[in-house]
Write an enzyme that holds these catalytic residues in place. Structure first.
Site, PDB file in Angstrom:
ATOM      1  N   CYS A   1      49.309 -88.793  16.924  1.00 45.48           N
ATOM      2  CA  CYS A   1      48.513 -87.582  16.771  1.00 45.48           C
ATOM      3  C   CYS A   1      48.949 -86.798  15.529  1.00 45.48           C
ATOM      4  CB  CYS A   1      48.577 -86.735  18.045  1.00 45.48           C
ATOM      5  SG  CYS A   1      47.245 -85.523  18.167  1.00 45.48           S
TER       6      CYS A   1
ATOM      7  N   HIS B   1      46.461 -90.392  22.224  1.00 49.31           N
ATOM      8  CA  HIS B   1      47.701 -90.228  22.990  1.00 49.31           C
ATOM      9  C   HIS B   1      47.937 -91.447  23.872  1.00 49.31           C
ATOM     10  CE1 HIS B   1      48.734 -85.855  22.323  1.00 49.31           C
ATOM     11  NE2 HIS B   1      47.573 -85.995  21.687  1.00 49.31           N
TER      12      HIS B   1
ATOM     13  N   GLU C   1      50.523 -92.061  25.457  1.00 47.00           N
ATOM     14  CA  GLU C   1      51.332 -91.662  26.611  1.00 47.00           C
ATOM     15  C   GLU C   1      50.501 -90.914  27.650  1.00 47.00           C
ATOM     16  OE1 GLU C   1      50.720 -87.896  24.673  1.00 47.00           O
ATOM     17  OE2 GLU C   1      51.088 -89.903  23.901  1.00 47.00           O
TER      18      GLU C   1
END
Length: 403
Positions: free
Chosen positions: A289, A375, A377
């Site tokens: 990001c 993202h 994660e």
């Protein structure tokens, strides 16, 4: 406490529009960039995501708080949004792990919000006119709101990373969520193809340095689940301090704000990646990001502000190397300019957003760099793109073996 008994509050936007509702959270005034998120779940993670620093968040899903607040689902040590605006908040959540309502959570942390407004109308206005500054005020004083907006500094002119990132370096040993169902599921997913064992013959775990521009805890959990020793550094760390840790790999975290105001970290990245050299001394790096955008700047690319940003768990991203499409989570308002990409040998675009063709990933194989705008994660999900961590660990392992 029901929303009707909490008194009135309003959200005013810089275009002059006013949305009146009931107080949610603290009896405070707050100014921020008004943005919307299209995810249907995950309001706990949204509230604590450091990438929302300086922003007033509007979920498009109408009912917020029905499963309450469970602090184990937090993505940082505190609420990060400047304000929270919802259609309806639930004052009687139903979940065995719920500790409090959304209203109580915001109130205890001094964060104001508004409930009972037409969030669809706010979203349509932002999609049409673009993101804009807004203010939450208590009561029905629109003149007070207008004055606060006139005195407010534009979001993009501020360094929000300094407000959300750690000031002191620390080693990550977990956040008390070990043994929970999400933690166990993360461990199971990370063990596919033996990645959790680092698939290498080195002694001990891989050493991963994370530079914190607003890191989400699930990034750290994901590294730990893959048998890594993780040390987190402040956003203004020098290259020499990172190198003193002798890392096998480096992760550049997500974070809030405009990457154009972060010249210091860009120079640090250039040094760590040996961008002025032939890559012999490059440390394998994963930018996520904001980290992706900073790497792009270090490589010579430009960034720009999106009209209304990408915030939600339903963005389609294509890996142009394989043609595979992933459903991904996003939270960003800036992007790499596809018309001003770096003119460097070996640098290529690896991922694109199928909604607007923005750059979602870069690679520089010579200097051992990979980046993603989304993202990987993502918590609570989707999990489609977690394999990016596996690819990164495989690259770090290979370098550790070769060296």
């Amino acid at each position: 406490m029901s929303s009707d008994s909490r008194g009135t509050a309003l959200l005013a936007l810089s275009d002059g529009s006013v949305f009146r509702g009931h107080r949610l959270g603290a009896e405070e005034e707050s100014v921020g960039l008004v943005v919307f998120n299209t995810s249907m779940t995950g309001y706990e993670e949204m509230l604590t995501d450091p990438s929302y620093g300086g922003q007033i968040l509007v979920p498009t899903y109408p009912l917020i708080g029905n499963y309450g607040i469970n602090l184990r689902d937090a993505e940082s040590k505190q609420i990060q949004v400047k304000g929270f605006v919802v259609r309806d908040d639930c004052d009687a959540p139903s979940h065995p792990h719920s500790e409090m309502t959304v209203h109580e959570y915001l109130e205890r942390n001094g964060i104001p919000g508004v409930s009972g407004v037409d969030t669809r109308a706010i979203t349509r206005r932002i999609r049409s006119a673009g993101v804009m500054m807004g203010v939450i005020v208590q009561g029905d004083n629109a003149e007070l709101a207008t004055a606060a907006l006139e005195a407010a500094q534009w979001y993009g002119d501020q360094n929000w990373v300094d407000e959300v990132a750690t000031k002191e370096e620390f080693e990550w040993h977990g956040d008390g969520t070990d043994g929970t169902r999400p933690a166990e599921e993360l461990m199971i997913r990370s063990r596919r193809e033996g990645v959790a064992e680092n698939i290498n013959s080195t002694d001990g775990p891989l050493r991963i340095a994370v530079i914190d521009f607003g890191v989400k805890w699930n990034i750290l959990r994901s590294m730990k689940a893959r048998n890594c020793q993780v040390k987190v550094f402040s956003c203004d760390v020098s290259a020499s301090e990172v190198k003193a840790f002798d890392p096998d790999g480096i992760v550049l975290s997500p974070g809030p704000g405009d990457p154009a105001v972060l010249d210091g970290p860009v120079e640090t990245i250039r040094d760590l990646s040996d961008l002025d050299g032939d890559g012999t001394n490059s440390i394998p790096t994963l930018g996520i990001c904001l980290g992706h955008q900073l790497v792009a700047r270090a490589l010579g690319a430009d960034t720009f502000m999106l009209h209304f940003g990408h915030r939600g768990g339903n963005q389609p991203v294509q890996d142009v190397r394989t043609g595979r499409v992933y459903v991904t989570a996003h939270n960003h308002g800036y992007a790499v300019d596809p018309n001003k990409l770096p003119d460097r040998p070996g640098v290529r675009v690896t991922h694109i957003n199928l909604n607007d063709n923005t750059v979602e990933g870069l690679a520089d194989e010579t200097h051992r760099i990979m980046t993603i705008q989304f993202h990987s994660e993502a918590s609570p999900g989707p999990h489609d793109s977690e394999k990016i961590f596996d690819e990164f660990i495989a690259a770090v392992s290979q370098r550790a073996i070769n060296d």
